[in-house]
Design a protein around this motif. Structure first.
Motif, short mmCIF file in Angstrom:
data_model
loop_
_atom_site.label_atom_id
_atom_site.label_comp_id
_atom_site.label_asym_id
_atom_site.label_seq_id
_atom_site.Cartn_x
_atom_site.Cartn_y
_atom_site.Cartn_z
N ALA A 1 0.83 -1.21 0.00
CA ALA A 1 0.00 0.00 0.00
C ALA A 1 0.86 1.26 0.00
O ALA A 1 0.71 2.14 0.84
N PHE A 2 1.79 1.32 -0.97
CA PHE A 2 2.73 2.44 -1.08
C PHE A 2 3.58 2.59 0.19
O PHE A 2 4.07 3.68 0.49
N GLY A 3 3.74 1.49 0.93
CA GLY A 3 4.58 1.51 2.11
C GLY A 3 3.84 1.63 3.42
O GLY A 3 4.45 1.55 4.49
N ALA A 4 2.53 1.80 3.36
CA ALA A 4 1.77 2.01 4.59
C ALA A 4 1.76 0.79 5.49
O ALA A 4 1.80 0.91 6.72
N ASN A 5 1.71 -0.40 4.91
CA ASN A 5 1.56 -1.62 5.71
C ASN A 5 2.90 -2.12 6.23
O ASN A 5 3.40 -3.15 5.80
N VAL A 6 3.47 -1.40 7.17
CA VAL A 6 4.79 -1.77 7.70
C VAL A 6 4.71 -3.05 8.54
O VAL A 6 5.69 -3.80 8.62
N LEU A 7 3.58 -3.34 9.14
CA LEU A 7 3.43 -4.55 9.94
C LEU A 7 2.91 -5.72 9.12
O LEU A 7 2.95 -6.87 9.59
N PHE B 1 8.62 6.13 10.88
CA PHE B 1 8.13 4.89 11.47
C PHE B 1 8.51 3.65 10.68
O PHE B 1 8.50 2.55 11.22
N ARG B 2 8.87 3.80 9.43
CA ARG B 2 9.35 2.65 8.67
C ARG B 2 10.82 2.38 8.96
O ARG B 2 11.25 1.22 8.99
N ALA C 1 3.08 4.60 7.23
CA ALA C 1 3.39 3.52 8.17
C ALA C 1 2.96 3.82 9.60
O ALA C 1 2.97 2.93 10.45
N ALA C 2 2.54 5.05 9.89
CA ALA C 2 2.14 5.39 11.26
C ALA C 2 0.96 4.57 11.74
O ALA C 2 0.79 4.36 12.96
N THR C 3 0.11 4.09 10.83
CA THR C 3 -1.08 3.33 11.22
C THR C 3 -1.08 1.91 10.68
O THR C 3 -2.00 1.15 10.98
N SER C 4 -0.11 1.55 9.86
CA SER C 4 -0.09 0.25 9.20
C SER C 4 -1.42 -0.08 8.52
O SER C 4 -1.97 -1.16 8.68
N GLY C 5 -1.92 0.91 7.75
CA GLY C 5 -3.05 0.61 6.89
C GLY C 5 -4.28 1.46 7.04
O GLY C 5 -5.26 1.23 6.33
N TYR C 6 -4.27 2.46 7.90
CA TYR C 6 -5.42 3.33 8.08
C TYR C 6 -5.04 4.77 7.71
O TYR C 6 -3.87 5.14 7.77
N LEU D 1 9.34 -4.18 2.20
CA LEU D 1 9.12 -5.36 3.02
C LEU D 1 8.28 -4.94 4.22
O LEU D 1 8.27 -3.77 4.59
N SER D 2 7.63 -5.91 4.82
CA SER D 2 6.87 -5.64 6.04
C SER D 2 7.34 -6.58 7.14
O SER D 2 8.09 -7.53 6.89
#
Length: 435
Positions: free
Chosen positions: A57-63, A245-246, A268-273, A406-407
């Motif tokens: 998701a363009f890097g948002a999903n760090v977890l 946060f990443r 990445a602050a919310t891992s998807g929100y 990567l996550s």
């Protein structure tokens, strides 16, 4: 029915009611793919095919997708309260306290809904504080969709040094106060500020320019920017929408001991929100809390949405666990080392690049310190590589020079499978040269 029939049927419906069939041209993968399920490092499409996700998701999903802690936190707060839009929530205060404790520049923080909103508000705030009109950004950088900065991203060689808008419909009267300079060139920044004394509001920079892959700022360059902006009363803004946060809980600034006046965060602050964060010095940030003279308006119905606040808190909790970042960096190094070994074995003119969990392949060899260096990238090979991996059901950004991720949910066995596929693809890419 063919294996792609549901993907194609839903995509055909989308073409009729959504412009281009996608919510952004950047979401196209080169063929119809409709995702129906996400979990950890994997996605599934409408025909039940599984994909390894390096887009994240363009890097948002760090977890990773649907991390249990994030899902549980969002569900718990949703059972208690939804969007109110008046007064305040204790959860907002708790999250703000966590961020102020973690981010070096953050004496106060404010929330919005996206990274683009955050950079817009930071620039407006800088202009209010300084009274200056001009801002400085760097060739190849991306700081959102608004007219102040949506220019000079992946420019052609012919457009370097010229106004190069990313969209039709942009207002030049807004953009003409934005000066574009080469990355890692503090001298160009200082010269422009001296040419416009008292009229430069801000310098905005990605401390690692991930929007052109992984071009890192030299430490001395960032130190010089800090000195120059402080000497001339210019606001230094770190755009940490990707790095924040990443790479570290306190943002990239916490790794280099260079503290900006303001910083923006998201992804990445919310891992998807949805989230956007402006953080910075109290004397500047307090303007956002005022009305009347000197006030800077930063409103938004969805600012501080409870679900997003809960997701921030849960994400920070996970990233604060011992060894979290070490695992991300170790896996990133393992992937890049493996890619470089394949490149050497196959005789491809390329190199792995990245930092921490961000990675990509540049299809050229040699140093890269600014955008002009990246013009040596073999765009055709880059695109053939990306399309081949998408065909292997790996979710990539299908555009040259774009970074991948990567996550925390990726494991070495997943990366090993990807390396095997990369080896096969690189062998095909090398075949014409060997013939």
């Amino acid at each position: 029915m063919t294996s792609s029939s549901r993907n194609e049927a839903i995509a055909a419906r989308a073409e009729k009611v959504i412009p281009g069939g996608h919510l952004s041209p950047n979401r196209k993968l080169g063929r119809p793919v409709v995702f129906t399920d996400a979990s950890g490092p994997y996605l599934h499409d409408a025909d039940g095919q599984r994909y390894s996700d390096y887009h994240c998701a363009f890097g948002a999903n760090v977890l990773g997708h649907k991390h249990p802690a994030v899902v549980a936190a969002v569900k718990a707060v949703s059972d208690e309260i939804d969007l109110v839009g008046a007064g305040m929530l204790e959860l907002e205060v708790e999250v703000a306290e966590r961020l102020v404790a973690a981010i070096p520049c953050a004496e106060q923080v404010s929330f919005c809904s996206s990274g683009s909103e955050a950079t817009y508000h930071a620039l407006r705030l800088a202009r209010a504080v300084t009274g200056g009109r001009h801002i400085v950004k760097f060739q190849g950088g991306y700081h959102g969709w608004h007219d102040y900065v949506a220019m000079n991203g992946q420019s052609s060689r012919q457009m370097l040094g010229s106004y190069d808008p990313m969209s039709d419909g942009m207002l030049y009267d807004a953009a003409r106060y934005t000066k574009i300079v080469p990355y890692n060139d503090a001298g160009a920044v200082e010269a422009f500020i001296k040419q416009n004394p008292g009229d430069v509001a801000a310098v905005i920079i990605e401390p690692i320019a991930h929007n052109m892959g992984a071009v890192a700022a030299h430490l001395t360059f960032l130190q010089d920017l800090r000195r120059i902006t402080r000497e001339h009363g210019v606001v230094l803004i770190f755009d940490e929408v990707i790095t924040g946060f990443r790479h570290a809980l306190g943002g990239y600034q916490s790794l280099i001991d260079v503290t900006p006046d303001l910083a923006t965060f998201g992804k990445a602050a919310t891992s998807g929100y949805p989230i956007g964060i402006v953080a910075g010095r109290r004397d500047m940030m307090e303007r956002l809390g005022r009305t009347g003279e000197g006030a800077v308006f930063m409103g938004g119905t969805f600012n501080g949405t409870p679900a997003s606040m809960a997701a921030v808190k849960a994400t920070l909790d996970e990233l604060a666990k011992p060894g979290a970042y070490e695992r991300l960096f170790e896996l990133g190094d393992y992937l890049r080392t493996g890619i470089d070994a394949i490149i050497a074995r196959r005789g491809i003119r390329a190199q792995a690049a990245g930092f921490g969990s961000v990675w990509l392949v540049y299809f050229f060899q040699g140093a890269f310190n600014e955008y002009r260096d990246l013009l040596d990238n073999d765009t055709e090979l880059d695109m053939r590589f990306r399309r081949a991996l998408i065909d292997e059901r790996h979710v990539f950004q299908p555009a040259p020079l774009k970074r991948l991720y990567l996550s925390m949910s990726h494991r070495r066995e997943i990366v090993d499978d990807t390396l095997d596929r990369i080896d096969t693809i690189m062998a095909r890419l090398a075949a014409p040269a060997a013939a």
